[in-house]
Design a protein around this motif. Structure first.
Motif, mmCIF file in Angstrom:
data_model
loop_
_atom_site.group_PDB
_atom_site.id
_atom_site.type_symbol
_atom_site.label_atom_id
_atom_site.label_comp_id
_atom_site.label_asym_id
_atom_site.label_seq_id
_atom_site.Cartn_x
_atom_site.Cartn_y
_atom_site.Cartn_z
ATOM 1 N N TYR A 138 48.800 36.352 36.769
ATOM 2 C CA TYR A 138 49.991 36.424 36.128
ATOM 3 C C TYR A 138 50.552 37.505 35.395
ATOM 4 O O TYR A 138 51.813 37.574 35.120
ATOM 5 C CB TYR A 138 49.872 35.057 35.205
ATOM 6 N N SER A 139 49.954 38.650 35.380
ATOM 7 C CA SER A 139 50.266 39.840 34.950
ATOM 8 C C SER A 139 49.719 40.951 35.438
ATOM 9 O O SER A 139 48.652 40.637 36.062
ATOM 10 C CB SER A 139 50.337 39.788 33.220
ATOM 11 N N THR A 140 49.817 42.155 34.794
ATOM 12 C CA THR A 140 49.085 43.335 35.351
ATOM 13 C C THR A 140 47.842 43.151 34.152
ATOM 14 O O THR A 140 47.928 42.714 33.187
ATOM 15 C CB THR A 140 49.664 44.409 35.090
ATOM 16 N N VAL A 141 46.869 43.896 34.585
ATOM 17 C CA VAL A 141 45.647 44.146 33.645
ATOM 18 C C VAL A 141 45.288 45.757 33.613
ATOM 19 O O VAL A 141 45.453 46.207 34.586
ATOM 20 C CB VAL A 141 44.419 43.365 34.539
ATOM 21 N N GLY A 142 44.776 45.906 32.492
ATOM 22 C CA GLY A 142 44.258 47.305 32.033
ATOM 23 C C GLY A 142 43.145 47.553 33.073
ATOM 24 O O GLY A 142 43.147 49.131 33.432
ATOM 25 N N THR A 143 42.274 47.175 33.294
ATOM 26 C CA THR A 143 40.990 47.381 34.035
ATOM 27 C C THR A 143 40.633 46.258 34.975
ATOM 28 O O THR A 143 40.712 44.971 34.498
ATOM 29 C CB THR A 143 39.994 47.663 33.207
ATOM 30 N N VAL A 144 40.008 46.409 36.111
ATOM 31 C CA VAL A 144 39.473 45.662 36.906
ATOM 32 C C VAL A 144 37.928 46.335 37.167
ATOM 33 O O VAL A 144 37.792 47.369 37.500
ATOM 34 C CB VAL A 144 40.201 45.504 38.311
ATOM 35 N N PHE A 145 36.939 45.302 37.094
ATOM 36 C CA PHE A 145 35.686 45.834 37.608
ATOM 37 C C PHE A 145 34.937 44.729 38.694
ATOM 38 O O PHE A 145 35.548 43.683 38.461
ATOM 39 C CB PHE A 145 34.774 46.119 36.344
ATOM 40 N N CYS A 146 34.449 45.397 39.475
ATOM 41 C CA CYS A 146 33.805 44.172 40.435
ATOM 42 C C CYS A 146 32.307 45.005 40.867
ATOM 43 O O CYS A 146 32.188 46.043 41.508
ATOM 44 C CB CYS A 146 34.681 44.342 41.727
ATOM 45 N N VAL A 147 31.287 44.551 40.304
ATOM 46 C CA VAL A 147 29.864 45.042 40.371
ATOM 47 C C VAL A 147 29.012 43.706 40.969
ATOM 48 O O VAL A 147 29.514 42.852 41.315
ATOM 49 C CB VAL A 147 29.504 45.514 39.135
ATOM 50 N N CYS A 148 27.837 44.289 40.975
ATOM 51 C CA CYS A 148 26.685 43.484 41.469
ATOM 52 C C CYS A 148 27.040 43.171 42.957
ATOM 53 O O CYS A 148 26.601 42.047 43.371
ATOM 54 C CB CYS A 148 26.489 42.143 40.786
ATOM 55 N N ASP A 149 27.320 44.224 43.702
ATOM 56 C CA ASP A 149 27.759 44.256 45.178
ATOM 57 C C ASP A 149 28.716 43.042 45.528
ATOM 58 O O ASP A 149 28.524 42.656 46.681
ATOM 59 C CB ASP A 149 26.471 44.155 45.797
ATOM 60 N N SER A 150 29.317 42.660 44.661
ATOM 61 C CA SER A 150 30.371 41.730 45.215
ATOM 62 C C SER A 150 31.132 42.028 46.422
ATOM 63 O O SER A 150 31.401 41.348 47.313
ATOM 64 C CB SER A 150 31.503 41.143 44.124
ATOM 65 N N LEU A 151 31.560 43.205 46.458
ATOM 66 C CA LEU A 151 32.506 43.626 47.419
ATOM 67 C C LEU A 151 31.662 43.713 48.897
ATOM 68 O O LEU A 151 32.353 43.933 49.973
ATOM 69 C CB LEU A 151 33.156 45.379 47.169
#
Length: 265
Positions: free
Chosen positions: A110-123
């Protein structure tokens, strides 16, 4: 994926150093990012800038730890079963985390965010490079100007040389598992066949199986996709040592920065 397994996930992942990971994320955000519980130079807290998205949040363990550090947290995961457990943790802790059930390939905020993290091999669960490129593009689209994307991934080396074509088994009092890996070198794809036995009543155990697929990626592929999406690369490190990536690195951390937006756009 992560249906029956969601119920035993936290128990079987009790050796994961989540507190250390949370410390590293907090350090990287403070070093490179725009998010933080502090007010800016004008004394005004920018609500969007302080938002931090845990992409592929699972059962919300890291989401809760970052919330405790003062960040306004969002959690997104495709698995409703995993999110149900995250919601139970939220109810117990009293946190104000917003959880959304979404596929990261169709991320919608619904808006921008200052930080995105994606860890624990989700990608690594994104098996096609064009779909992974879409994830990077969506992340960049929702990043606040100058915001950062912190992500990790398992390398091709890890799948091929370390866990590929191996079987891991562990016998516990209330839950045991057999984890069989099958690595396809041509496709750079790893298949996880999980068989789990869970104690339900007395000496009775329930058996269930799940199959997961992950694809290995190289540093060049991942940093290239981040750049293609419009981000610049800030730092790349070996996730285990925090040092320079080598040919034997099994998991890699990357910090990328949004660079295309203006604050008044």
């Amino acid at each position: 994926m992560y249906q029956d397994f969601a119920g035993v996930y936290d128990g079987l992942m009790d050796n994961v150093p989540y507190e250390q990971w949370a410390e590293r994320l907090d350090t990287l955000i403070r070093k490179y990012g725009v998010s933080g519980p502090e007010r800016d130079a004008e004394g005004v807290l920018d609500s969007e800038k302080n938002l931090v998205l845990d992409l592929g949040c699972g059962t919300g363990t890291l989401t809760e730890l970052l919330y405790q550090k003062g960040y306004d947290m969002l959690g997104v995961d495709v698995s409703g079963d995993m999110l149900n457990i995250a919601m139970e943790k939220k109810e117990k802790s009293g946190s104000e985390i917003l959880y959304l059930q979404q596929d990261m390939r169709e991320l919608e905020l619904y808006s921008t965010v200052g930080t995105v993290f994606c860890v624990c091999d989700s990608l690594n669960y994104i098996l096609e490079e064009d779909e992974l490129a879409e994830v990077f593009s969506l992340v960049n689209n929702y990043l606040f100007p100058g915001g950062i994307f912190i992500f990790d991934f398992n390398t091709v080396y890890k799948y091929r040389e370390v866990i590929g074509n191996t079987t891991i088994a562990e016998n516990r009092e209330d839950c045991s598992f057999i984890w069989e890996n099958f690595y396809d070198d041509e496709e750079e794809m790893n298949e996880y066949d999980l068989t789990v036995f869970v104690r339900e009543e007395g000496e009775h155990f329930r058996r269930f199986t799940e199959t997961h697929f992950q694809r290995g990626y190289t540093v060049e592929q991942m940093t290239g996709l981040a750049k293609q999406a419009g981000m610049t690369i800030v730092e790349v490190m070996d996730a285990d040592t925090g040092q320079t990536v080598t040919e034997q690195s099994e998991r890699v951390y990357v910090v990328a920065r949004e660079q295309g937006k203006r604050r008044d756009s």
